[in-house]
Design a protein around this motif. Structure first.
Motif, mmCIF file in Angstrom:
data_model
loop_
_atom_site.group_PDB
_atom_site.id
_atom_site.type_symbol
_atom_site.label_atom_id
_atom_site.label_comp_id
_atom_site.label_asym_id
_atom_site.label_seq_id
_atom_site.Cartn_x
_atom_site.Cartn_y
_atom_site.Cartn_z
ATOM 1 N N TYR A 13 -21.730 -29.513 14.971
ATOM 2 C CA TYR A 13 -22.822 -28.572 15.140
ATOM 3 C C TYR A 13 -22.815 -27.951 16.525
ATOM 4 O O TYR A 13 -22.197 -28.440 17.452
ATOM 5 C CB TYR A 13 -24.174 -29.207 14.840
ATOM 6 C CG TYR A 13 -24.342 -30.635 15.310
ATOM 7 C CD1 TYR A 13 -24.244 -31.685 14.413
ATOM 8 C CD2 TYR A 13 -24.583 -30.929 16.644
ATOM 9 C CE1 TYR A 13 -24.391 -32.989 14.841
ATOM 10 C CE2 TYR A 13 -24.736 -32.225 17.070
ATOM 11 C CZ TYR A 13 -24.644 -33.252 16.169
ATOM 12 O OH TYR A 13 -24.793 -34.541 16.593
ATOM 13 N N THR A 14 -23.516 -26.815 16.611
ATOM 14 C CA THR A 14 -23.629 -26.062 17.852
ATOM 15 C C THR A 14 -25.112 -25.922 18.188
ATOM 16 O O THR A 14 -25.972 -26.434 17.473
ATOM 17 C CB THR A 14 -22.999 -24.669 17.714
ATOM 18 O OG1 THR A 14 -23.752 -23.930 16.735
ATOM 19 C CG2 THR A 14 -21.552 -24.752 17.279
ATOM 20 N N ALA A 15 -25.402 -25.193 19.244
ATOM 21 C CA ALA A 15 -26.791 -24.982 19.653
ATOM 22 C C ALA A 15 -27.592 -24.250 18.576
ATOM 23 O O ALA A 15 -28.813 -24.333 18.549
ATOM 24 C CB ALA A 15 -26.839 -24.214 20.966
ATOM 25 N N ASP A 16 -26.896 -23.553 17.685
ATOM 26 C CA ASP A 16 -27.587 -22.841 16.601
ATOM 27 C C ASP A 16 -28.029 -23.780 15.480
ATOM 28 O O ASP A 16 -28.868 -23.417 14.666
ATOM 29 C CB ASP A 16 -26.679 -21.757 16.015
ATOM 30 C CG ASP A 16 -26.330 -20.697 17.039
ATOM 31 O OD1 ASP A 16 -27.137 -20.462 17.954
ATOM 32 O OD2 ASP A 16 -25.238 -20.104 16.924
ATOM 33 N N ASP A 17 -27.466 -24.983 15.442
ATOM 34 C CA ASP A 17 -27.757 -25.942 14.371
ATOM 35 C C ASP A 17 -28.831 -26.939 14.791
ATOM 36 O O ASP A 17 -28.721 -28.128 14.557
ATOM 37 C CB ASP A 17 -26.487 -26.704 13.995
ATOM 38 C CG ASP A 17 -25.371 -25.789 13.560
ATOM 39 O OD1 ASP A 17 -25.661 -24.804 12.869
ATOM 40 O OD2 ASP A 17 -24.213 -26.068 13.918
ATOM 41 N N ILE A 18 -29.894 -26.454 15.384
ATOM 42 C CA ILE A 18 -30.939 -27.306 15.960
ATOM 43 C C ILE A 18 -31.673 -28.141 14.918
ATOM 44 O O ILE A 18 -32.242 -29.182 15.233
ATOM 45 C CB ILE A 18 -31.917 -26.432 16.789
ATOM 46 C CG1 ILE A 18 -32.642 -27.260 17.818
ATOM 47 C CG2 ILE A 18 -32.860 -25.657 15.923
ATOM 48 C CD1 ILE A 18 -31.812 -27.595 19.000
ATOM 49 N N SER A 19 -31.600 -27.752 13.655
ATOM 50 C CA SER A 19 -32.285 -28.503 12.600
ATOM 51 C C SER A 19 -31.362 -29.508 11.906
ATOM 52 O O SER A 19 -31.782 -30.173 10.966
ATOM 53 C CB SER A 19 -32.884 -27.545 11.571
ATOM 54 O OG SER A 19 -31.853 -26.789 10.962
ATOM 55 N N ALA A 20 -30.131 -29.633 12.381
ATOM 56 C CA ALA A 20 -29.181 -30.578 11.779
ATOM 57 C C ALA A 20 -29.663 -32.013 11.986
ATOM 58 O O ALA A 20 -30.221 -32.362 13.024
ATOM 59 C CB ALA A 20 -27.799 -30.396 12.383
ATOM 60 N N VAL A 21 -29.418 -32.838 10.976
ATOM 61 C CA VAL A 21 -29.807 -34.246 11.038
ATOM 62 C C VAL A 21 -28.675 -35.030 11.697
ATOM 63 O O VAL A 21 -27.505 -34.885 11.340
ATOM 64 C CB VAL A 21 -30.095 -34.794 9.623
ATOM 65 C CG1 VAL A 21 -30.414 -36.277 9.671
ATOM 66 C CG2 VAL A 21 -31.238 -34.017 8.983
ATOM 67 N N LEU A 22 -29.032 -35.866 12.653
ATOM 68 C CA LEU A 22 -28.061 -36.691 13.360
ATOM 69 C C LEU A 22 -27.640 -37.869 12.490
ATOM 70 O O LEU A 22 -28.336 -38.230 11.539
ATOM 71 C CB LEU A 22 -28.668 -37.166 14.686
ATOM 72 C CG LEU A 22 -29.017 -36.019 15.649
ATOM 73 C CD1 LEU A 22 -29.964 -36.488 16.739
ATOM 74 C CD2 LEU A 22 -27.756 -35.441 16.245
ATOM 75 N N LEU A 23 -26.503 -38.485 12.795
ATOM 76 C CA LEU A 23 -25.922 -39.523 11.932
ATOM 77 C C LEU A 23 -26.717 -40.825 11.881
ATOM 78 O O LEU A 23 -26.870 -41.413 10.815
ATOM 79 C CB LEU A 23 -24.490 -39.834 12.366
ATOM 80 C CG LEU A 23 -23.444 -38.781 12.056
ATOM 81 C CD1 LEU A 23 -22.076 -39.219 12.561
ATOM 82 C CD2 LEU A 23 -23.380 -38.513 10.559
ATOM 83 N N ALA A 24 -27.176 -41.314 13.016
ATOM 84 C CA ALA A 24 -27.873 -42.605 13.034
ATOM 85 C C ALA A 24 -29.283 -42.434 12.468
ATOM 86 O O ALA A 24 -30.039 -41.581 12.912
ATOM 87 C CB ALA A 24 -27.937 -43.163 14.448
ATOM 88 N N PRO A 25 -29.642 -43.264 11.481
ATOM 89 C CA PRO A 25 -30.966 -43.147 10.870
ATOM 90 C C PRO A 25 -32.027 -43.900 11.677
ATOM 91 O O PRO A 25 -31.718 -44.639 12.611
ATOM 92 C CB PRO A 25 -30.754 -43.811 9.509
ATOM 93 C CG PRO A 25 -29.733 -44.864 9.795
ATOM 94 C CD PRO A 25 -28.816 -44.269 10.827
#
Length: 124
Positions: free
Chosen positions: A53-65
């Motif tokens: 992801y890049t700065a444009d993908d601010i709504s992306a979910v990170l891997l660690a839950p």
């Protein structure tokens, strides 16, 4: 936890002047470590997308839950901020908490996912 949530919480806890793009790059760094060291070495890796992801993908979910996400991502960002500011005591404290969160997550991941078999090699 999303990228935006991690950055917002970090900014509330540790006011700083660093750009969002720097923080996204740091989050990508830790997610790549999680992906390469844990996800890719265990069964089920094919169902997890490699983080890109890049700065444009601010709504992306990170891997660690949750409940590990805050301990890993926020403390990692706090450590990077302290490191850049040459604040050794704050850096050491944040890294200690980050390492604890990462270790707990790694143990839980290892317990829940079977490691991929490694080839047997004979040396003659």
């Amino acid at each position: 936890m999303t990228i935006a949530e991690a950055i917002d919480l970090t900014d509330k806890l540790t006011p700083n002047a660093y750009e969002e793009t720097d923080k996204v790059r740091w989050l990508l760094e830790i997610d790549m470590l999680i992906y390469n060291d844990l996800v890719a070495t265990h069964e089920g890796a094919e169902s997890v997308s490699k983080p890109e992801y890049t700065a444009d993908d601010i709504s992306a979910v990170l891997l660690a839950p949750e409940p590990y996400a805050e301990d890993i991502y926020v403390n990692f960002l706090q450590a990077k901020i302290a490191q850049q500011n040459s604040e050794d005591a704050k850096y050491n404290k944040a890294v200690l908490f980050y390492n604890d969160g990462y270790t707990r997550f790694a143990k839980a991941y290892n317990a829940a996912h079977r490691p991929l078999p490694q080839g047997t090699y004979f040396k003659f």
